[in-house]
Design a protein around this motif. Structure first.
Motif, short mmCIF file in Angstrom:
data_model
loop_
_atom_site.label_atom_id
_atom_site.label_comp_id
_atom_site.label_asym_id
_atom_site.label_seq_id
_atom_site.Cartn_x
_atom_site.Cartn_y
_atom_site.Cartn_z
N GLU A 15 35.12 33.30 47.71
CA GLU A 15 34.55 34.64 47.56
C GLU A 15 35.31 35.63 48.44
N GLY A 16 35.61 36.78 47.90
CA GLY A 16 36.32 37.81 48.66
C GLY A 16 37.81 37.85 48.38
N GLU A 17 38.34 36.76 47.81
CA GLU A 17 39.78 36.73 47.50
C GLU A 17 40.08 37.54 46.25
N ASP A 18 41.33 37.96 46.14
CA ASP A 18 41.80 38.63 44.93
C ASP A 18 42.35 37.59 43.96
N VAL A 19 42.29 37.91 42.68
CA VAL A 19 42.70 36.99 41.61
C VAL A 19 43.68 37.71 40.69
N SER A 20 44.67 36.98 40.22
CA SER A 20 45.59 37.54 39.25
C SER A 20 45.87 36.52 38.15
N MET A 21 45.83 36.95 36.91
CA MET A 21 46.14 36.09 35.77
C MET A 21 46.97 36.89 34.78
N LEU A 33 43.94 43.18 25.17
CA LEU A 33 42.57 43.25 25.62
C LEU A 33 42.27 42.05 26.52
N TRP A 34 41.31 42.24 27.39
CA TRP A 34 40.84 41.15 28.26
C TRP A 34 39.34 40.99 28.08
N GLY A 59 35.94 49.05 37.49
CA GLY A 59 35.37 48.53 38.74
C GLY A 59 36.42 47.79 39.54
N ARG A 60 36.15 46.51 39.83
CA ARG A 60 37.09 45.71 40.63
C ARG A 60 38.19 45.09 39.76
N LEU A 61 38.16 45.34 38.49
CA LEU A 61 39.14 44.79 37.57
C LEU A 61 40.22 45.82 37.25
N THR A 62 41.46 45.36 37.23
CA THR A 62 42.58 46.21 36.84
C THR A 62 43.46 45.42 35.90
N ALA A 63 43.87 46.04 34.80
CA ALA A 63 44.74 45.37 33.84
C ALA A 63 45.90 46.29 33.49
N GLN A 64 47.04 45.68 33.16
CA GLN A 64 48.20 46.46 32.77
C GLN A 64 48.81 45.94 31.48
N PHE A 73 48.67 41.68 32.44
CA PHE A 73 48.02 40.94 33.52
C PHE A 73 46.66 41.55 33.82
N LEU A 74 45.81 40.72 34.44
CA LEU A 74 44.49 41.16 34.88
C LEU A 74 44.34 40.77 36.35
N ASN A 75 43.95 41.72 37.16
CA ASN A 75 43.65 41.46 38.56
C ASN A 75 42.17 41.69 38.81
N ILE A 76 41.57 40.83 39.63
CA ILE A 76 40.21 41.02 40.09
C ILE A 76 40.26 41.08 41.61
N SER A 77 39.76 42.16 42.17
CA SER A 77 39.80 42.29 43.63
C SER A 77 38.46 41.89 44.23
N ALA A 78 38.52 41.36 45.46
CA ALA A 78 37.32 41.02 46.23
C ALA A 78 36.31 40.26 45.38
N SER A 79 36.71 39.08 44.91
CA SER A 79 35.89 38.32 43.97
C SER A 79 34.50 38.00 44.54
N ILE A 80 33.55 37.92 43.62
CA ILE A 80 32.16 37.57 43.96
C ILE A 80 31.72 36.44 43.06
#
Lengths: 111, 113
Positions: A15-21, A33-34, A59-64, A73-80
């Motif tokens: 929890e709290g880590e950032d994620v990238s896929m 789309l994601w 929100g905490r999601l960013t995609a490009q 790609f999709l990034n999730i910041s500060a995962s919960i």
């Protein structure tokens, strides 16, 4: 049929880590789309991208939408903990009405 | 209702029997899609309906699979002479015309024994 290459296949994070896929395709796509899917439910749309280079946040999601139009790609910041689920990328080729889906990234978040 | 409704949510059938899966799209959505999701796999396109146009059936895996959409609304996916490899979650989605961020239903989990 055609499928997208989505990676990683699974992720185990704290929890709290950032994620990238990310997803790559051999074809040029006009739409990326994601989606997120939780057990027993259908996929839910998170972010839709329509232009090469487009960067969109939800929100905490960013995609490009990659500038080559062959990746996203999709990034999730500060995962919960509620971020747990399977994340799917999907793409649409020009002239097609259907989406092609990746095989998903299964995300596990340890509290 | 507010979302895409699918029924039944679960179906167990014997090999060789026919099954019908139902989808009620969001009111006003002209596009309707069926996808299949096998265990650990992504979503596989089956068929697409748009308004009164002829459906795109290019994803149907065999002639045992058929679908219809009545009155531009409710859709039924029929699988004849079911086989064990037909076991999967069948997902329906709908969208307004030209919008590619589909709204999915919760799916029908089909188990062929």
């Amino acid at each position: 049929g055609q499928q997208l290459n989505q990676s990683p296949q699974s992720m185990f994070i704290q929890e709290g880590e950032d994620v990238s896929m990310n997803c790559t395709s051999s074809s040029i796509f006009n739409t990326w789309l994601w989606y997120k899917q939780e057990p027993g439910e259908g996929p839910v749309l998170l972010i839709a991208l329509y232009k090469a280079g487009e960067l969109t946040s939800n929100g905490r999601l960013t995609a490009q939408f990659g500038i080559t139009r062959k990746d996203s790609f999709l990034n999730i910041s500060a995962s919960i903990p509620s971020d747990v689920g399977i994340y799917f990328c999907a793409g649409r080729e020009g002239g097609s009405e259907k989406l092609v889906f990746g095989k998903g990234t299964k995300l596990t978040v340890n509290p | 209702g507010a979302g895409v409704s699918q029924s039944p949510s679960n179906k167990v059938t014997e090999k060789g029997k026919d099954v019908e899966l139902r989808c009620d799209p969001i009111s006003g959505h002209t596009a309707l899609y069926w996808y299949r999701q096998s265990l650990g796999q992504g979503l596989e396109f089956l068929i697409y309906f748009q308004g009164n146009s002829a459906p795109d059936k290019s994803g149907l895996p065999s002639d045992r699979f058929s679908a219809e959409r009545t009155g531009g609304s409710v859709s039924t996916l029929t699988i004849q002479r079911t086989q064990q490899e037909d076991s999967a979650v069948y997902l329906c989605a709908s969208s307004p015309s030209g919008v590619y961020g589909y709204t999915f239903g919760s799916g029908t989990r089909l188990t062929v024994v």
